[in-house]
Structures are given as C-alpha cells and as structure tokens.
Design an enzyme around this catalytic site. Structure first.
Site, PDB file in Angstrom:
ATOM      1  N   GLY A 291     -14.600 -17.671 -15.033  1.00 12.78           N
ATOM      2  CA  GLY A 291     -15.045 -18.419 -16.197  1.00 12.78           C
ATOM      3  C   GLY A 291     -14.116 -19.577 -16.523  1.00 12.78           C
ATOM      4  CG  HIS A 292     -12.744 -22.216 -20.459  1.00 17.49           C
ATOM      5  ND1 HIS A 292     -13.329 -23.445 -20.284  1.00 17.49           N
ATOM      6  CD2 HIS A 292     -11.660 -22.418 -21.248  1.00 17.49           C
ATOM      7  CE1 HIS A 292     -12.630 -24.356 -20.947  1.00 17.49           C
ATOM      8  NE2 HIS A 292     -11.616 -23.763 -21.534  1.00 17.49           N
ATOM      9  CG  PHE A 293      -9.111 -19.058 -19.951  1.00 15.70           C
ATOM     10  CD1 PHE A 293      -8.311 -20.047 -20.498  1.00 15.70           C
ATOM     11  CD2 PHE A 293     -10.080 -18.466 -20.745  1.00 15.70           C
ATOM     12  CE1 PHE A 293      -8.457 -20.437 -21.818  1.00 15.70           C
ATOM     13  CE2 PHE A 293     -10.226 -18.839 -22.071  1.00 15.70           C
ATOM     14  CZ  PHE A 293      -9.420 -19.826 -22.616  1.00 15.70           C
TER      15      PHE A 293
END
Length: 83
Positions: free
Chosen positions: A59-61
């Site tokens: 995901g985002h990280f």
C-alpha cells in the site's frame, strides 16, 4: 506537509522540466496505495517515456514493507547512471 498546496501548484513546472530534460527516473509505487493510485505512477511515462516504473505488492508505505527490495532496486538503478 504544511506546504503541500504550493507543491501541487508547481506540478506544471515539474512536468515541463521532465519533458525538457528527460531525466533518468525510477518510480517506485505500492500497487495497493489508496491515496496515490497506480495510474499516477504510470502518468510519469507521459513526460519521461524511458522512466522505469516499478510496482510492489503493498500500500501507501512501500518503504516500510519492502525496504530491502526497493533499496536493491534503487542501488541497481543508480548503477545505470553516468559516473
């Protein structure tokens, strides 16, 4: 983060730079990022057709979940840069 609005306002200048200078680019991206969708990564290729776009199953990280893989990809990319 406190100046993100001005960052967004500068996007046209960033894209102009990319089109003019065609820098070598490695774009790393989480394919499940709910904020920065994969299409955003692919969009770099409009201005830098030879950019390397690499997606990771995360995901985002992405750096938190794939630090070794991304780190290795960065090191390999840097080997392609002129010395």
């Amino acid at each position: 983060m406190g100046d993100y609005k001005n960052n967004v306002d500068l996007y046209p200048k960033f894209h102009e730079y990319f089109r003019k200078y065609m820098p070598k680019a490695l774009i790393v991206w989480g394919n499940k990022d709910p904020y920065f969708l994969p299409a955003g990564a692919e969009a770099y290729k409009k201005d830098i057709p030879d950019a390397t776009v690499k997606f990771y199953d995360t995901g985002h990280f992405a750096l938190e979940t794939h630090v070794r893989e991304i780190g290795n990809d960065i090191l390999n990319f840097m080997e392609t840069l002129p010395h």
